[in-house]
Enzyme design. Structure first.
Site, short mmCIF file in Angstrom:
data_model
loop_
_atom_site.label_atom_id
_atom_site.label_comp_id
_atom_site.label_asym_id
_atom_site.label_seq_id
_atom_site.Cartn_x
_atom_site.Cartn_y
_atom_site.Cartn_z
N HIS A 71 -14.55 -60.97 28.69
CA HIS A 71 -13.73 -60.70 29.88
C HIS A 71 -14.64 -60.47 31.08
O HIS A 71 -15.86 -60.45 30.94
CB HIS A 71 -12.79 -59.51 29.65
CG HIS A 71 -13.50 -58.20 29.45
ND1 HIS A 71 -14.21 -57.90 28.32
CD2 HIS A 71 -13.60 -57.11 30.25
CE1 HIS A 71 -14.71 -56.69 28.42
NE2 HIS A 71 -14.37 -56.18 29.59
N ASP A 75 -19.94 -55.05 33.12
CA ASP A 75 -20.78 -54.70 31.97
C ASP A 75 -20.73 -55.79 30.89
O ASP A 75 -21.34 -55.64 29.83
CB ASP A 75 -20.42 -53.32 31.40
CG ASP A 75 -18.97 -53.19 30.98
OD1 ASP A 75 -18.10 -53.82 31.62
OD2 ASP A 75 -18.68 -52.47 30.00
N HIS A 139 -6.36 -55.07 28.02
CA HIS A 139 -7.46 -54.23 28.50
C HIS A 139 -7.10 -53.89 29.94
O HIS A 139 -6.10 -54.36 30.47
CB HIS A 139 -8.75 -55.07 28.39
CG HIS A 139 -10.02 -54.38 28.78
ND1 HIS A 139 -10.25 -53.05 28.50
CD2 HIS A 139 -11.14 -54.85 29.41
CE1 HIS A 139 -11.46 -52.75 28.96
NE2 HIS A 139 -12.01 -53.81 29.53
N ASP A 193 -14.97 -52.29 19.68
CA ASP A 193 -15.18 -51.44 20.87
C ASP A 193 -15.05 -49.95 20.51
O ASP A 193 -14.02 -49.50 20.04
CB ASP A 193 -14.12 -51.85 21.91
CG ASP A 193 -14.10 -50.98 23.16
OD1 ASP A 193 -15.05 -50.19 23.39
OD2 ASP A 193 -13.12 -51.10 23.93
N HIS A 368 -9.54 -48.64 27.40
CA HIS A 368 -10.03 -48.73 26.02
C HIS A 368 -9.12 -47.98 25.06
O HIS A 368 -8.60 -46.91 25.40
CB HIS A 368 -11.44 -48.15 25.93
CG HIS A 368 -12.43 -48.86 26.81
ND1 HIS A 368 -13.15 -49.94 26.39
CD2 HIS A 368 -12.77 -48.66 28.11
CE1 HIS A 368 -13.91 -50.38 27.38
NE2 HIS A 368 -13.69 -49.62 28.44
N HIS A 390 -20.58 -51.02 21.54
CA HIS A 390 -20.32 -50.39 22.84
C HIS A 390 -20.32 -48.86 22.78
O HIS A 390 -19.30 -48.25 22.53
CB HIS A 390 -18.98 -50.84 23.46
CG HIS A 390 -18.87 -52.31 23.63
ND1 HIS A 390 -17.72 -52.92 24.04
CD2 HIS A 390 -19.78 -53.29 23.43
CE1 HIS A 390 -17.92 -54.23 24.08
NE2 HIS A 390 -19.16 -54.46 23.71
ZN LIG Z 1 -16.94 -52.96 28.66
ZN LIG Z 2 -14.05 -54.05 30.06
#
Ligand SMILES: [Zn+2]
Ligand SMILES: [Zn+2]
Length: 551
Positions: A71, A75, A139, A193, A368, A390
């Protein structure tokens, strides 16, 4: 005969938050998932961004087949210009992600030479021995996908960033079915994640902020400033819809905010009715109660539009008594000082500031998933091996424990940047290590790659020197209490100490007394001006560290 193994090699984001990057290797084929950056912590003075050390990829350049993006958050894509400088490989991403990447690459003059390949959920594509299916996830960023990667030893699923938003604002549903189907057929490894592993329960939907924001809009008497991350397309959409509902015109202020809004509109994520958006210059033609200003700068960044407006230093955005300012974002740890400084400036102007202080309903939600969403995903996918991605080590560790508690995985393995995890159908084993670390980059140019943290200081100090600029400023009056002092080391030749002092005095003179009392503003201005002087007179790029003593 030695059997062939799949190698999973994290190069960034496992051991820290940000600069996500993961390599997958089968024999002589390497694919890379994400190429992120991270913004430097304040102790890394004089550095603009941090990207992962990709020496491993550079050493194996002839085997790297492509970079696949999950995406468009920085980051995950922000390191691309530096990656592409070293690796001429195609970049795969969804439509929206690539729209962001294009802007990014254009700035670095890399757009023309880079092959961008659009991918979409449910459309499989093949790179060497890997067949990859993007799977729709939800997200805080639109058009995000997870990746199911078929390898010769089994399927590896990388979730990218996700939360399970069961009522997404763009009607693009989280594809739970496909995850379950892979789970049923058997998944070798799940890379998930970890960001919110310390939060129990579920993360609320992006919609959850609407009631409280609606209330703020109804109560606002004068102008309403709405600030969020420029990449928060859902939040921008909500703000636009509320503005229309409450009879306010929208002025978009700040370059990143304007670009984002444009891309989102072009790609159909925001539907802006005729006449809703006005040019910032037209604001003076409307009464304050009919205006919303969409403005960037939620983290108190010293040069952002909001910070400048808060100090009467913006051409169009003026804060007046009775205005409302909404900061619809979280306070990122490390930015507290800057954010609260901006809130102070706004409050001093009698603006009503609404920010995420934990009271009075939600004005921001995380992108998240919390523990229950993590457990749900693990239960759907039921991988043999679970690998948290992550986050700091502590977070990865907790996530591994959480996975084991579900009873749905056979092994949870914590690996960090640089580890090489070798897998076949039955086994996963940490083997050797490759070079990994952080690369610090000064200014927006791709040639300015500074070396890795450990040798950076030594190298800059020996080649380009260091400049310490010491200013003593009275916090209340903004007056300079002592003459500025400049200490330079590692420069041969011309002594420009006097010139540097003059530049500092001049820079400070040009600021209002309130700006002078703003540590972040002074720091940034002094750094920029000194950099300009030194580069012009000596051609050097020393490490410049303004030291501002607030007295
Ligand atoms: Zn991220
Ligand atoms: Zn993200």
């Amino acid at each position: 005969m030695q059997t062939k193994k799949l190698k999973i090699i994290p190069l960034g984001g496992l051991g820290e938050f940000g600069m996500n990057c993961m390599a997958l290797r089968w024999e002589d084929d390497i694919i890379v998932i994400d190429a992120g950056l991270m913004f430097p912590e304040s102790e890394l003075l004089g550095v603009d961004v941090v990207v992962p050390d990709i020496s491993y990829l550079v050493e194996n350049k002839e085997y790297v087949r492509g970079i696949i993006l999950t995406h468009g958050h920085q980051d995950h894509i922000g390191g691309l210009p530096w990656f592409l400088n070293e690796l001429k490989v195609p970049v795969y991403g969804t439509e929206f992600t690539l729209a962001y990447v294009e802007g990014n690459l254009e700035e670095h003059e890399l757009l023309d030479e880079t092959e961008l390949i659009e991918i979409a959920p449910k459309e499989k594509f093949t790179i060497g021995p890997f067949t990859i299916e993007p799977i729709r996830v939800t997200h805080s960023m639109v058009d995000a996908v997870a990746l199911a990667i078929e390898t010769p030893v089994g399927v590896v699923i990388h979730t990218g960033d996700f939360k399970i938003d069961l009522a997404p604002l763009d009607d693009r549903a989280f594809d739970l079915h496909t995850f379950a189907e892979y789970g049923k057929r058997g998944v070798l490894a799940l890379l998930q994640d970890s960001t919110n592993v310390e939060r129990s329960g579920y993360t609320p939907s992006e919609r959850a902020v609407i009631p409280r924001l609606d209330e703020v809009f109804s109560q606002a008497k004068k102008k309403l400033f709405f600030s969020c991350f420029s990449s928060s397309i859902y939040r921008i959409k909500i703000a636009m819809e509320l503005a229309r509902k409450h009879g306010r015109k929208v002025a978009v202020v700040g370059r990143s905010m304007m670009e984002s809004t444009e891309i989102a509109q072009d790609l159909g994520y925001i539907d802006i009715p005729q006449g809703l958006v006005i040019n910032p210059g037209q604001m003076k033609d409307f009464p304050p109660e009919q205006l919303m200003v969409l403005i960037s700068g939620t983290q108190g960044e010293p040069m952002s539009a909001l910070s400048r407006a808060a100090l009467d230093n913006h051409k169009f955005a003026h804060i007046d008594a009775g205005d409302t300012v909404v900061l619809s974002s979280r306070v990122i740890p490390g930015n507290e000082k800057g954010i609260f400084r901006v809130i102070d400036h706004l409050s001093r102007r009698d603006a009503n500031v609404v920010y995420d202080d934990g009271s009075n309903g939600l004005i921001h939600v995380s992108g998240h998933g919390s523990q229950e969403e993590m457990r749900l995903m693990i239960n759907l996918v039921r991988p043999k091996f679970f690998i948290p991605v992550h986050g700091d080590y502590r977070i990865l560790r907790k996530h591994a424990e959480l996975a084991m508690e579900t009873g749905a995985v056979e092994h949870a393995i914590v690996i960090e940047d640089g580890d090489v995890l070798e897998l076949d159908k039955d086994e996963a084993r940490k083997k050797d290590k490759v070079t990994a670390g952080r690369v610090l980059i000064d200014s927006g140019s791709s040639i300015d790659v500074v070396e890795d943290l450990v040798i950076r200081d030594r190298k800059i100090l020996s080649e380009d020197g260091i400049v310490l600029a010491v200013l003593a400023i009275n916090k209340r009056t903004g007056k300079m209490e002592l003459p500025p002092e400049v200490i330079m080391r590692g420069f041969g030749g011309a002594d420009i100490t006097d010139q540097a002092c003059e530049v500092m005095m001049k820079t400070l003179d040009e600021l209002s007394s309130e700006q002078k009392a703003d540590y972040g503003m002074v720091n940034e201005k002094v750094r920029v001006e000194l950099k300009r002087l030194i580069q012009k007179t000596t051609g050097r790029r020393p490490m410049i560290m303004p030291v501002i003593l607030e007295i």
